[in-house]
Design an enzyme around this catalytic site. Structure first.
Site, PDB file in Angstrom:
ATOM      1  N   HIS A 192     -26.566 -41.927  31.126  1.00 32.89           N
ATOM      2  CA  HIS A 192     -27.767 -41.571  30.919  1.00 32.89           C
ATOM      3  C   HIS A 192     -28.708 -41.444  32.229  1.00 32.89           C
ATOM      4  O   HIS A 192     -29.295 -40.421  32.189  1.00 32.89           O
ATOM      5  CB  HIS A 192     -28.721 -42.655  29.949  1.00 32.89           C
ATOM      6  CG  HIS A 192     -27.942 -42.820  28.672  1.00 32.89           C
ATOM      7  ND1 HIS A 192     -27.656 -41.681  27.904  1.00 32.89           N
ATOM      8  CD2 HIS A 192     -27.363 -43.766  28.278  1.00 32.89           C
ATOM      9  CE1 HIS A 192     -27.049 -42.118  26.737  1.00 32.89           C
ATOM     10  NE2 HIS A 192     -27.128 -43.451  26.646  1.00 32.89           N
ATOM     11  N   GLU A 434     -15.664 -17.653  21.197  1.00 36.02           N
ATOM     12  CA  GLU A 434     -14.938 -19.006  21.473  1.00 36.02           C
ATOM     13  C   GLU A 434     -13.702 -19.397  21.354  1.00 36.02           C
ATOM     14  O   GLU A 434     -13.373 -20.553  21.484  1.00 36.02           O
ATOM     15  CB  GLU A 434     -16.037 -19.923  20.886  1.00 36.02           C
ATOM     16  CG  GLU A 434     -17.615 -19.818  20.915  1.00 36.02           C
ATOM     17  CD  GLU A 434     -18.216 -20.935  20.025  1.00 36.02           C
ATOM     18  OE1 GLU A 434     -18.624 -21.689  20.504  1.00 36.02           O
ATOM     19  OE2 GLU A 434     -18.660 -20.242  18.813  1.00 36.02           O
ATOM     20  N   ASP A 458     -16.098 -24.166  24.749  1.00 41.08           N
ATOM     21  CA  ASP A 458     -15.020 -24.007  23.441  1.00 41.08           C
ATOM     22  C   ASP A 458     -13.987 -23.018  23.748  1.00 41.08           C
ATOM     23  O   ASP A 458     -12.650 -23.388  23.263  1.00 41.08           O
ATOM     24  CB  ASP A 458     -15.604 -23.702  22.258  1.00 41.08           C
ATOM     25  CG  ASP A 458     -16.180 -24.903  21.545  1.00 41.08           C
ATOM     26  OD1 ASP A 458     -15.738 -25.934  21.532  1.00 41.08           O
ATOM     27  OD2 ASP A 458     -17.186 -24.832  20.563  1.00 41.08           O
ATOM     28  N   CYS A 505     -22.812 -18.182  27.729  1.00 38.16           N
ATOM     29  CA  CYS A 505     -23.872 -19.093  27.653  1.00 38.16           C
ATOM     30  C   CYS A 505     -23.229 -20.402  27.614  1.00 38.16           C
ATOM     31  O   CYS A 505     -23.909 -21.465  27.386  1.00 38.16           O
ATOM     32  CB  CYS A 505     -24.389 -18.869  26.212  1.00 38.16           C
ATOM     33  SG  CYS A 505     -23.361 -19.084  24.932  1.00 38.16           S
TER      34      CYS A 505
END
Length: 555
Positions: A192, A434, A458, A505
């Site tokens: 994180h 994808e 993907d 994207c």
């Protein structure tokens, strides 16, 4: 001078005093409880308070950082309610007769150890989430807890935050205006701390190890987020070298800022659309601040992930309308619901799958649940009256899926006409490329849509048979693989043959080294994180498109 080596996880150089963020020992000793009924009640109260705090932190994070990070705290709230975790606590209180603090501690140890032992790097990182939730509940069982959590940093002015590691709730509560960078003993590029640093655009170094200690608290240091080096109390020659690098980085940043307001065009006149990826209308400020020319991917699934139940038409309308209005006529491409695989939503009650990446996800869920799909489409078309909205369907593998999606659109438009509700009947429709299937039938798909957008994460996963969530596949998960780049070329050629445009994207779009390849392939648009817009524009404006070659397509 002392030099420590860690792992650079967020680029740039920070210089300033180290400030070590201290925590309690975290030790919880076993004590006899006041009876199971009393201890169960104490736990339930602390659990409720913890969830309320996490919801507040999610809102704070959404305002200050972004939707992706805010979802993390909503996930923590769900962890605090997890049936197995909660049952373990109640069972321990009943069988052991201990105080609730000790039962929560044992449950945290059990489940964090379970995650830590997993092979998958991403899942191992989730052990920190369990510990964070556990620590919060324990603190809320004690007298020292408060509504904002117990984490506090020390010191005035700006500083480099140093710590063993930082939990998400700790990082969000820091005053971002005071932070020059992060350095931690533990963690990784998936931690994180690293994610927050990249979001904030500040340097960070993780995994320094036990050599990083409080003995260095308050000492002047440089951290290099590229090399992973920490230089404490440098000598004059080293300081001069690091200062020069620091100034070069600042000059580069200034150069990027000078790109605001300039055209996205190569030296020889080839234009490329540079758009942004967002997860919420709250991210719009970053798009505008970085002069994004549109939104190439609005991840609508985060509206579902952040909710306890299916978002209503009005709730979705407000989010989409807000984005469309704020972009003031620039294109906003909204991807329809894309859950499943690594993004699960409890209230959808999806069956557990052995291989969810290949299962019921994205457009497959929408076509199987027409009521859910219809609600979203109505909100999207209604929002199209407030700006230039385009609709994009994910995970398309066949022509019949596109036809079914378009039929659903036609049905919704007819409903809105009959109800007298305004909308844009010329709203663009696009699909995501994808899978190898969508690449191989790209020409046929292009006949039914207005644009393609390639999800390179993907596409890489399905082309190379490499699970993108498995962190230890290393060089086998290779988005630069010739097969992936050739797939891009096939899709681009098919799109242009049918007169439509094609964009990217996925994460690959931010890679400056691939910009010449994308130009040579014929990519018309790149949709990237807002922070990547200006570096891409600067690179684009010094590139000659006609000299770009497809050398990276060679084996």
């Amino acid at each position: 001078m002392i030099i420590l080596q860690g792992k650079g996880v967020s680029g740039g150089i920070a210089r300033g005093c180290l400030l070590f963020c201290k925590k309690g020992s975290g030790t919880v000793l076993r004590e006899d409880g006041e009876g199971s009924e009393r201890e169960n009640s104490r736990f339930a109260s602390a659990q409720k308070l913890s969830i309320e705090q996490l919801e507040k932190l999610a809102e704070k994070c959404r305002r200050e950082i972004g939707e992706d990070e805010a979802v993390l705290f909503e996930t923590h709230a769900m962890l605090a309610l997890d049936d197995d975790y909660v049952s373990c606590i109640y069972d321990t209180i009943e069988k052991d007769g201990c105080r609730a603090e000790y039962a929560v501690h044992l449950a945290g140890e059990k489940f964090s150890s379970l995650f830590s032992s997993m092979d998958d790097v991403y899942m191992r990182e989730r052990a920190a989430d369990i510990r964070d939730v556990t620590r919060r509940i324990i603190e809320n069982l004690g007298a020292e807890s408060d509504d904002e959590g117990t984490y506090r940093s020390r010191g005035d002015g700006q500083f480099i935050v140093a710590a063993d590691d930082l939990a998400p709730s700790e990082t969000v509560q820091l005053d971002k205006s005071k932070i020059l960078g992060f350095v931690t003993k533990y963690g990784s590029s998936n931690s994180h701390t690293a994610i927050l640093a990249r979001t904030m655009g500040i340097p960070a170094v993780c995994a320094v190890g036990d050599k990083l200690g409080e003995i260095y608290d308050g000492q002047f240091a440089y951290i290099d987020g590229e090399t992973g080096e920490i230089v404490i109390d440098p000598d004059e020659v080293t300081r001069r070298t690091l200062d020069e690098k620091y100034e070069r980085i600042k000059e580069t940043e200034e150069h990027f800022r000078s790109m605001i307001g300039k055209e996205d065009i190569t030296l020889d006149g080839k234009r490329m659309m540079l758009y942004c990826n967002i997860s919420s209308p709250d991210d719009i400020h970053a798009v505008l601040a970085n002069d994004g020319q549109g939104i190439g991917l609005f991840r609508s699934e985060f509206l579902y992930l952040a909710a306890d139940d299916y978002p209503t038409e009005e709730e979705q309308l407000e989010a989409y309308r807000s984005a469309a209005s704020a972009m003031n006529g620039k294109r906003v491409i909204i991807r329809t619901l894309d859950i499943g695989a690594d993004k699960q939503v409890d209230y959808f009650n999806l069956k557990k799958e052995e291989n969810p990446a290949m299962g019921l996800r994205a457009v497959r869920i929408c076509l199987n649940r027409p009521d859910v799909f219809r609600t979203q489409l109505r909100a999207l078309y209604r929002a199209s009256a407030y700006g230039k909205i385009a609709i994009m369907f994910p995970m398309i593998t066949s022509v019949w899926e596109v036809k079914e999606c378009r039929r659903a659109c036609v049905s919704v438009m007819q409903e809105l006409r009959e109800e007298g509700i305004p909308f844009d009947s010329e709203c663009e429709i696009g699909i995501m490329i994808e899978t190898p299937a969508s690449v191989l039938i790209a020409e046929e798909l292009a006949e039914h849509v207005d644009f393609f957008s390639v999800g390179t994460n993907d596409l890489t996963q399905y082309t190379l048979a490499c699970d993108r969530q498995t962190g230890d596949l290393g060089k086998f998960f290779d988005p630069y693989h010739p097969a992936v780049l050739r797939a891009l070329k096939i899709a681009a050629d098919a799109a242009h043959k049918k007169g439509i445009w094609i964009g990217i994207c996925g994460e690959l779009g931010s890679d400056l080294s691939l910009l010449p390849t994308f130009l040579a392939i014929g990519i018309d648009e790149l949709s990237v994180p807002p922070s990547s817009i200006l570096p891409l524009r600067a690179e684009l404006r010094q590139t000659i498109a006609k000299t770009c070659e497809l050398d990276l397509l060679e084996t």
